[in-house]
Design a protein around this motif. Sequence first.
Motif, short mmCIF file in Angstrom:
data_model
loop_
_atom_site.label_atom_id
_atom_site.label_comp_id
_atom_site.label_asym_id
_atom_site.label_seq_id
_atom_site.Cartn_x
_atom_site.Cartn_y
_atom_site.Cartn_z
N GLY A 118 -6.02 5.03 -15.02
CA GLY A 118 -6.76 4.69 -13.82
C GLY A 118 -6.93 5.82 -12.83
N ASP A 119 -7.48 5.46 -11.68
CA ASP A 119 -7.72 6.40 -10.60
C ASP A 119 -7.32 5.75 -9.29
N HIS A 120 -7.94 6.19 -8.18
CA HIS A 120 -7.59 5.63 -6.88
C HIS A 120 -8.20 4.25 -6.66
N LEU A 121 -9.11 3.82 -7.53
CA LEU A 121 -9.77 2.52 -7.38
C LEU A 121 -9.13 1.43 -8.22
N ALA A 122 -8.57 1.78 -9.36
CA ALA A 122 -7.98 0.79 -10.27
C ALA A 122 -6.81 1.42 -11.00
N SER A 125 -1.17 6.26 -14.11
CA SER A 125 -1.86 6.72 -12.90
C SER A 125 -1.19 6.20 -11.63
N SER A 126 -0.51 5.04 -11.71
CA SER A 126 0.16 4.48 -10.54
C SER A 126 1.39 5.29 -10.15
N LYS A 143 0.81 -1.21 0.00
CA LYS A 143 0.00 0.00 0.00
C LYS A 143 0.84 1.27 0.00
N TRP A 144 2.00 1.22 0.64
CA TRP A 144 2.79 2.45 0.72
C TRP A 144 3.28 2.89 -0.66
N ARG A 145 3.52 1.94 -1.56
CA ARG A 145 3.91 2.30 -2.93
C ARG A 145 2.76 2.98 -3.65
#
Length: 466
Positions: free
Chosen positions: A447-451, A177-178, A103-105
């Motif tokens: 993508g966004d914060h969901l995918a 997006s990542s 998650k931190w990445r």
Amino acid sequence: MLTRRMCIVVGKPFLFAGKTHQRRKEMNKERRPQRWSKVSSRVTPSSQSAFDDFDANTKKGMMMKGGDGKKGLEGKTRVDNTFTDEGKKKKKKKNEEEEEDPKWRKWLGVPSKKCVETLPIICAHCNQKLHAKDIPYGYNERRYDDDDDDDLWKTTMKTKFTQLSRDLETNEFLLRSSKRPQFVNARRSRACTRLREREGKSLTEANAIIGRGKMFVLSREHAWTLVGKRLIEEGDGDKTNFLSENGVYLDIGSGEGEVASKLGEYFGTVVATETSPSMVKRCAESHEDWTVLETGTIDNVWEKFKEQNIREEEERTSRKSEAAKRKVRRLLEEEEAKETETLRRRKFDCIGMFNVLDRCDRPFTMLSHVRNLLKPNAGLFVLAVVLPFRPFVELDDGARRAPVERLDVATPTSAWEYGVRDLYENVLKPSGFHIEAIARVPYICEGDHLAGAYVLDDCIFVLKRV
């Protein structure tokens, strides 16, 4: 020195504990079943007696100590390599490949090198969760075996289908997006929702204002395979040089121009059309040498191209480079030298329309205009259509309605192969086009914060006028 009293108090409990531990160890050893190999399946006493009763000839197919893991007693026992060193290594490698980034990445926007293979990708058609390896680039030929009438189409697919694959440029876009912190993606998503709900903006307009929702269809390698190589094979070096100086490319519904730029680099002049004012602004700022027109019709696109360039020259507001201005002037002078108005109407060397046909109110009329604007014999029409075909028209306030002209294409639940066949046989062929190449690629939205990304299934047609 311990006294006798201390030995009684201290030593006996230790002595008793030591004997108990030894006794329990012996009991466990007696209960432990005998193993014939390092397997999860254990040999029971009954099966042990069976081994003893069989002679050497009958033991041939059984699981012996140090065996190769083939069928054992009665053909039911198999070696399970889960607990062997080799099995553990394979399982560990598989878990590492399927494991997503911590998650931190995601919070910091620092994806790992292997992240593209484990990136959560959502199918925008059915909301299924996918990975990059699941994105299809080929087709299933067996789907055409049920109908005898498909034999001709099956031959067409064999000869015209161009196999593409996921390349480095595609992977880079999947990770776009990542590479942003998660809170930035979440904030952009909330801002887009506010614009649509409070100000009544369409999704396209809201994304253009915020600067999100970038699209990807073809990489430069894909564009070279489908168009660039074809231009060289059909002509000589002089023709390629001529197009890079005098060739004109028209992109219909270009958005911000990221997709159009892959094909536009083969031609000297690029004309882009778009209906969203914010998208027009972004496209013009990103590609200063292009002529970007805010219009929803293309029947008079050449007249609008001339008017806008003449006005920019007179008002000295053009941001084009001197080389781009020189190419535009040469085109306008050539048109003026022609005798009649019909001859003056320029024919484009290549026209691109990426994922616009299913958003047109009158798709048949649009295809008719494209054919009239395309150069006969040499002109290329590059068309991308999302399949399954689900057409609608997006209004300025974000509302959606059905198009006026309906296309006879396979239902939304049909497979990609049926949609390609119906699209050509019922739409493109009657509109006066024939196939030069067909390809299958993903239509990717960042993508966004969901995918990590959202994808749809695209079909690419490279067509010419009949």
